[in-house]
Write a protein that holds these residues in place. Sequence first.
Motif, PDB file in Angstrom:
ATOM      1  N   ASP A 139       1.681  13.422 -17.213  1.00  0.00           N
ATOM      2  CA  ASP A 139       0.994  12.149 -17.413  1.00  0.00           C
ATOM      3  C   ASP A 139       1.201  11.266 -16.186  1.00  0.00           C
ATOM      4  OD1 ASP A 139       1.016   9.166 -18.322  1.00  0.00           O
ATOM      5  OD2 ASP A 139       0.007  10.207 -19.956  1.00  0.00           O
ATOM      6  N   GLY A 140       0.128  10.696 -15.673  1.00  0.00           N
ATOM      7  CA  GLY A 140       0.201   9.929 -14.431  1.00  0.00           C
ATOM      8  C   GLY A 140       0.409   8.444 -14.599  1.00  0.00           C
ATOM      9  N   SER A 141       0.749   7.997 -15.809  1.00  0.00           N
ATOM     10  CA  SER A 141       0.851   6.555 -16.057  1.00  0.00           C
ATOM     11  C   SER A 141       1.896   5.871 -15.185  1.00  0.00           C
ATOM     12  CB  SER A 141       1.164   6.294 -17.533  1.00  0.00           C
ATOM     13  OG  SER A 141       0.120   6.744 -18.368  1.00  0.00           O
ATOM     14  N   ALA A 142       3.044   6.534 -14.964  1.00  0.00           N
ATOM     15  CA  ALA A 142       4.091   5.909 -14.160  1.00  0.00           C
ATOM     16  C   ALA A 142       3.645   5.720 -12.718  1.00  0.00           C
ATOM     17  CB  ALA A 142       5.369   6.744 -14.219  1.00  0.00           C
ATOM     18  N   CYS A 167      17.321  24.542 -12.272  1.00  0.00           N
ATOM     19  CA  CYS A 167      16.419  25.694 -12.250  1.00  0.00           C
ATOM     20  C   CYS A 167      15.015  25.296 -11.833  1.00  0.00           C
ATOM     21  CB  CYS A 167      16.396  26.370 -13.622  1.00  0.00           C
ATOM     22  SG  CYS A 167      15.615  25.383 -14.913  1.00  0.00           S
ATOM     23  N   HIS A 168      14.194  26.293 -11.655  1.00  0.00           N
ATOM     24  CA  HIS A 168      12.781  26.117 -11.344  1.00  0.00           C
ATOM     25  C   HIS A 168      12.138  25.208 -12.394  1.00  0.00           C
ATOM     26  CE1 HIS A 168       9.201  27.249  -9.178  1.00  0.00           C
ATOM     27  NE2 HIS A 168       8.600  27.695 -10.278  1.00  0.00           N
ATOM     28  N   ALA A 169      11.360  24.235 -11.960  1.00  0.00           N
ATOM     29  CA  ALA A 169      10.618  23.285 -12.798  1.00  0.00           C
ATOM     30  C   ALA A 169      11.463  22.135 -13.310  1.00  0.00           C
ATOM     31  CB  ALA A 169       9.931  23.980 -13.978  1.00  0.00           C
ATOM     32  N   ALA A 170      12.780  22.134 -13.065  1.00  0.00           N
ATOM     33  CA  ALA A 170      13.635  21.089 -13.638  1.00  0.00           C
ATOM     34  C   ALA A 170      13.328  19.708 -13.095  1.00  0.00           C
ATOM     35  CB  ALA A 170      15.108  21.428 -13.394  1.00  0.00           C
ATOM     36  N   GLU A 171      12.754  19.620 -11.903  1.00  0.00           N
ATOM     37  CA  GLU A 171      12.509  18.301 -11.296  1.00  0.00           C
ATOM     38  C   GLU A 171      11.259  17.611 -11.831  1.00  0.00           C
ATOM     39  OE1 GLU A 171       9.423  20.554  -9.073  1.00  0.00           O
ATOM     40  OE2 GLU A 171      11.304  21.002 -10.094  1.00  0.00           O
ATOM     41  N   LEU A 172      10.386  18.339 -12.520  1.00  0.00           N
ATOM     42  CA  LEU A 172       9.065  17.803 -12.854  1.00  0.00           C
ATOM     43  C   LEU A 172       9.091  16.517 -13.683  1.00  0.00           C
ATOM     44  CD1 LEU A 172       7.161  21.153 -13.377  1.00  0.00           C
ATOM     45  CD2 LEU A 172       6.533  19.340 -11.773  1.00  0.00           C
ATOM     46  N   PRO A 173       9.835  16.448 -14.793  1.00  0.00           N
ATOM     47  CA  PRO A 173       9.819  15.186 -15.547  1.00  0.00           C
ATOM     48  C   PRO A 173      10.427  14.019 -14.777  1.00  0.00           C
ATOM     49  CG  PRO A 173      11.431  16.718 -16.460  1.00  0.00           C
ATOM     50  CD  PRO A 173      10.631  17.487 -15.467  1.00  0.00           C
ATOM     51  N   PHE A 174      11.238  14.309 -13.779  1.00  0.00           N
ATOM     52  CA  PHE A 174      11.817  13.244 -12.953  1.00  0.00           C
ATOM     53  C   PHE A 174      10.793  12.749 -11.936  1.00  0.00           C
ATOM     54  CE2 PHE A 174      15.282  15.735 -14.639  1.00  0.00           C
ATOM     55  CZ  PHE A 174      16.193  14.781 -15.035  1.00  0.00           C
ATOM     56  N   PHE A 191       7.527  12.749 -12.348  1.00  0.00           N
ATOM     57  CA  PHE A 191       6.504  11.997 -13.067  1.00  0.00           C
ATOM     58  C   PHE A 191       7.083  10.843 -13.881  1.00  0.00           C
ATOM     59  CE2 PHE A 191       4.030  15.703 -12.028  1.00  0.00           C
ATOM     60  CZ  PHE A 191       2.734  15.238 -11.935  1.00  0.00           C
ATOM     61  N   ASP A 192       8.415  10.749 -13.946  1.00  0.00           N
ATOM     62  CA  ASP A 192       9.071   9.737 -14.784  1.00  0.00           C
ATOM     63  C   ASP A 192       8.552   9.823 -16.214  1.00  0.00           C
ATOM     64  OD1 ASP A 192      10.690   7.690 -15.623  1.00  0.00           O
ATOM     65  OD2 ASP A 192       9.581   6.084 -14.605  1.00  0.00           O
ATOM     66  N   THR A 193       8.598  11.038 -16.751  1.00  0.00           N
ATOM     67  CA  THR A 193       8.139  11.300 -18.121  1.00  0.00           C
ATOM     68  C   THR A 193       9.268  11.918 -18.932  1.00  0.00           C
ATOM     69  OG1 THR A 193       7.218  13.405 -17.320  1.00  0.00           O
ATOM     70  CG2 THR A 193       5.689  11.546 -17.549  1.00  0.00           C
ATOM     71  N   LEU A 194      10.459  11.340 -18.838  1.00  0.00           N
ATOM     72  CA  LEU A 194      11.626  11.921 -19.501  1.00  0.00           C
ATOM     73  C   LEU A 194      11.485  11.939 -21.018  1.00  0.00           C
ATOM     74  CD1 LEU A 194      14.596  10.412 -17.422  1.00  0.00           C
ATOM     75  CD2 LEU A 194      13.129  12.386 -16.918  1.00  0.00           C
ATOM     76  N   ALA A 195      10.701  11.020 -21.563  1.00  0.00           N
ATOM     77  CA  ALA A 195      10.551  10.955 -23.018  1.00  0.00           C
ATOM     78  C   ALA A 195       9.623  12.034 -23.562  1.00  0.00           C
ATOM     79  CB  ALA A 195      10.032   9.578 -23.431  1.00  0.00           C
ATOM     80  N   GLN A 250      17.870   8.571 -16.525  1.00  0.00           N
ATOM     81  CA  GLN A 250      16.771   7.749 -16.028  1.00  0.00           C
ATOM     82  C   GLN A 250      17.006   7.302 -14.592  1.00  0.00           C
ATOM     83  OE1 GLN A 250      13.780   6.944 -17.616  1.00  0.00           O
ATOM     84  NE2 GLN A 250      13.302   6.226 -15.543  1.00  0.00           N
ATOM     85  N   ARG A 251      18.243   7.096 -14.232  1.00  0.00           N
ATOM     86  CA  ARG A 251      18.546   6.684 -12.850  1.00  0.00           C
ATOM     87  C   ARG A 251      18.029   7.717 -11.852  1.00  0.00           C
ATOM     88  NH1 ARG A 251      24.698   6.081 -10.351  1.00  0.00           N
ATOM     89  NH2 ARG A 251      24.089   5.596  -8.190  1.00  0.00           N
ATOM     90  N   LEU A 252      18.160   8.995 -12.179  1.00  0.00           N
ATOM     91  CA  LEU A 252      17.670  10.039 -11.293  1.00  0.00           C
ATOM     92  C   LEU A 252      16.150  10.028 -11.240  1.00  0.00           C
ATOM     93  CD1 LEU A 252      18.071  12.485  -9.486  1.00  0.00           C
ATOM     94  CD2 LEU A 252      18.346  13.896 -11.540  1.00  0.00           C
ATOM     95  N   ALA A 253      15.496   9.829 -12.378  1.00  0.00           N
ATOM     96  CA  ALA A 253      14.039   9.730 -12.385  1.00  0.00           C
ATOM     97  C   ALA A 253      13.569   8.562 -11.533  1.00  0.00           C
ATOM     98  CB  ALA A 253      13.531   9.589 -13.821  1.00  0.00           C
ATOM     99  N   ASP A 254      14.251   7.441 -11.626  1.00  0.00           N
ATOM    100  CA  ASP A 254      13.891   6.286 -10.804  1.00  0.00           C
ATOM    101  C   ASP A 254      13.950   6.638  -9.324  1.00  0.00           C
ATOM    102  OD1 ASP A 254      13.661   4.826 -13.151  1.00  0.00           O
ATOM    103  OD2 ASP A 254      15.630   3.875 -12.953  1.00  0.00           O
TER     104      ASP A 254
END
Length: 488
Positions: A120-123, A405-412, A414-418, A432-436
Amino acid sequence: MSDLVVTTSGTVRGVTAEKVCVYKGIPYGAPPVVGHNRFQPPRPVEPWEGVRDALEFGPTAPKAPYSAPLDRFIPEVEIPGDDILNLNVWAPSSGAGLPVMVFLHGGAFANGSSSVGGYDGSAFARDGVVLVSVNYRLGTDGFLYLGDGDHANLGLQDQVAALRWVQDNIAAFGGDPAQVTVFGESAGAMSIGMLLAMPSARGLFHRAILQSGAMQLTLSVQGARRIAENLAERLGVEPTRAALATVPMEQLVLAGQQLRSAISANPDPAVWGEAALNMVPFEPVIDGQIIPGPPMEHLDPTVDILVGTNTDEFDLYLVPTGALGVIDENLLTVAVGRYGVNAAGTIAAYRASRPNASPGQLLSAIQTDWFFRIPAIRLAESANPAWVYEFAWRPSTFDGRLGACHAAELPFVFDTLADKGFHPLLGTDLPQRLADTVHQAWISFATTGNPGWSPYTRESRTTMIFNTASATTNDPRATERELWTGHR
């Protein structure tokens, strides 16, 4: 911005919420899986009259499910329909001349879609960027090579068509067509590696972010023909576009899945060519026209590059499957020997920095470097300028055995941790600090051309290590990097 936007093909209606305008399923090419468009380069959209609702994600490319158990850990969406060349736009509700980011999803050129919730591109729109995500042809329809000129690499040609759509239309959504960053993960990143070398993509983007993929995954014409001939033989047809177009899509997708399994069961280069080593039968082909030659030799020097990998990429394939605990010293030696290095010396060097590692853990580290980290470094060494990162955060899942692992960075990113799509793999305790930090680095790079740390040079080899406390270091694991000199 109005919910109504006029594109070159017609007017689309989106929806606005919390100062973000969203438009989903906008076609950028004619339906490519039916009729005279089948196995053809992307063709223009038929213009429409009136207003077209862009409120739901569009159809996804035909594909087989991920193999078990990865089907439980990698989110996948399947939406039926023929109009699969579509894209989505998230834009701030006000503003003009904004930076644009175009996302290409991963999935080994056979899976994935832009409609996964974690994408999701909202962030991005919240932070002043116009975000575009793209669907493109996969598997046989996107990457089967049959030796006929401009019909090669159709999935990559789809991506070029989407980038042309961005150039023609993104200003109407508030974006600046002269400030486009393309970013992708896994096969999406490897696609970008090819776009950087394709004449047809020149000038369509200005910066590139490659996550866990570079320029390494390609087939020669000879290797690609072997794949096509084997597939056709399995289906009982001639290896031609006309013959394969008569095969029902469900049967073709199944045959492609069986082909991948056959390569994994018997990775013999005499049978499969380059695919025997990377286990991916449908991938970009150095055809001499769409991709004119070795990508690194045709790298666009005008594009700024941010490239990186995750510390434990191959844990995705070894931990959930249980293979990590099955690999013994003999299997480790045989596997490493296939990479063209001295197996005993390489294993000893990796073991020296990991004295308590099991054979499976050593194999994961070596495969991660061979397949992901070293190709990323080779690209960074060739580009000017380039920035390099490594994503090192480890989740607590699988009793703490799963690394970054592979793909682990994706939610960070996009900032879509929820979003729940990656929770089975990564858990719910995502910092969340890492996503920021990660998300802001991507925003900064797209906006200014600098993610927030020094460029990578052969002298400094500056690398940002993303973790709960992120910081740069110079030349991480230098001894292991040097083992691969002359390889990849």
